[in-house]
Design a protein around this motif. Sequence first.
Motif, PDB file in Angstrom:
ATOM      1  N   CYS A   1      75.997  61.053  13.130  1.00 13.08           N
ATOM      2  CA  CYS A   1      75.050  61.618  14.093  1.00 13.08           C
ATOM      3  C   CYS A   1      73.626  61.150  13.804  1.00 13.08           C
ATOM      4  CB  CYS A   1      75.102  63.145  14.047  1.00 13.08           C
ATOM      5  SG  CYS A   1      76.640  63.860  14.672  1.00 13.08           S
TER       6      CYS A   1
ATOM      7  N   SER B   1      79.743  68.449  14.194  1.00 14.60           N
ATOM      8  CA  SER B   1      79.162  67.467  15.107  1.00 14.60           C
ATOM      9  C   SER B   1      77.870  68.014  15.711  1.00 14.60           C
ATOM     10  CB  SER B   1      80.146  67.118  16.220  1.00 14.60           C
ATOM     11  OG  SER B   1      81.338  66.597  15.697  1.00 14.60           O
TER      12      SER B   1
ATOM     13  N   ASP C   1      74.000  66.504  15.031  1.00 15.61           N
ATOM     14  CA  ASP C   1      73.077  66.089  16.089  1.00 15.61           C
ATOM     15  C   ASP C   1      71.759  66.851  16.000  1.00 15.61           C
ATOM     16  OD1 ASP C   1      74.657  64.134  17.351  1.00 15.61           O
ATOM     17  OD2 ASP C   1      75.790  65.663  18.414  1.00 15.61           O
TER      18      ASP C   1
ATOM     19  N   ARG D   1      77.459  61.922  24.102  1.00 19.83           N
ATOM     20  CA  ARG D   1      78.286  62.497  23.034  1.00 19.83           C
ATOM     21  C   ARG D   1      79.691  61.902  23.029  1.00 19.83           C
ATOM     22  NH1 ARG D   1      74.310  63.585  20.260  1.00 19.83           N
ATOM     23  NH2 ARG D   1      73.212  62.602  21.998  1.00 19.83           N
TER      24      ARG D   1
ATOM     25  N   SER E   1      79.292  57.240  23.287  1.00 20.09           N
ATOM     26  CA  SER E   1      78.929  57.881  22.018  1.00 20.09           C
ATOM     27  C   SER E   1      78.103  56.978  21.101  1.00 20.09           C
ATOM     28  CB  SER E   1      80.183  58.355  21.281  1.00 20.09           C
ATOM     29  OG  SER E   1      81.097  57.285  21.095  1.00 20.09           O
TER      30      SER E   1
ATOM     31  N   GLY F   1      74.598  57.917  21.150  1.00 24.81           N
ATOM     32  CA  GLY F   1      74.258  59.251  20.682  1.00 24.81           C
ATOM     33  C   GLY F   1      73.108  59.303  19.686  1.00 24.81           C
TER      34      GLY F   1
ATOM     35  N   VAL G   1      74.282  69.173  23.675  1.00 29.08           N
ATOM     36  CA  VAL G   1      74.971  68.561  22.539  1.00 29.08           C
ATOM     37  C   VAL G   1      76.283  69.300  22.276  1.00 29.08           C
ATOM     38  CG1 VAL G   1      74.904  68.520  20.008  1.00 29.08           C
ATOM     39  CG2 VAL G   1      73.125  67.389  21.299  1.00 29.08           C
TER      40      VAL G   1
ATOM     41  N   GLU H   1      79.777  67.462  22.574  1.00 25.25           N
ATOM     42  CA  GLU H   1      80.571  67.292  21.351  1.00 25.25           C
ATOM     43  C   GLU H   1      81.927  67.989  21.462  1.00 25.25           C
ATOM     44  OE1 GLU H   1      80.091  65.176  19.337  1.00 25.25           O
ATOM     45  OE2 GLU H   1      77.995  64.906  18.780  1.00 25.25           O
TER      46      GLU H   1
END
Length: 204
Positions: free
Chosen positions: A28, A64, A68, A116, A120, A123, A144, A148
């Motif tokens: 992330c 996840s 982020d 996400r 991705s 991201g 997010v 996710e």
Amino acid sequence: MSEFSNLLIECFRNYNIWFLSIIIVLQCIGIPTGASLLVMASGAFAYAGEFNAVSLLLEIWFFSWVGDNIAYIMWRFIGDKVLNRHSKIKFYIQPKIFKAKNYLSKHGRSSVFFSRFIISAMGPFINATAGLSRYKFWTFSLFVALGELFWTCIYLGLGYWFGDSFETIIPIVTGFGQFITYIAILIIALYFFIKAIRNKKSKH
């Protein structure tokens, strides 16, 4: 699979969710760690009965989301300090941050959400852009979480669905992800190119 991928999977089997959580958070932030592959592998292990699928889903989703948010906060506060210390970098970056802020004010929710899982690879870039441009944290965090959830369900579900043969779909998933990323970059480039042409015409 590569030796690195086999090493990741072996470490996951030895250290379980804690190792996977570190891998996810690092990805992330922007460090390529092979988290998607590992999540697929964990789905296959859940299919074999080594892990509980529901617990895995919730844990992967949570870490996840945490990763982020860490990336956002890191870029928001550390980025500001770096720019304030280096005036030349700030002079170069500041106009781009202003443009990013305008873009996110219009397309921020969809950009955060779709980066996400569909694209991705973008991201970490969106995390950095949102942090540097001081995009609304709670809006960022909400979308997010939603994005996710899709990412977790897709990769964990693929591993669970294909079970012991999950390795056979890795090249397909990887190739598809790269294809979508290239298409997204092309669309974004065309968007800004067309916008630049229209701005020039409007000035004349």
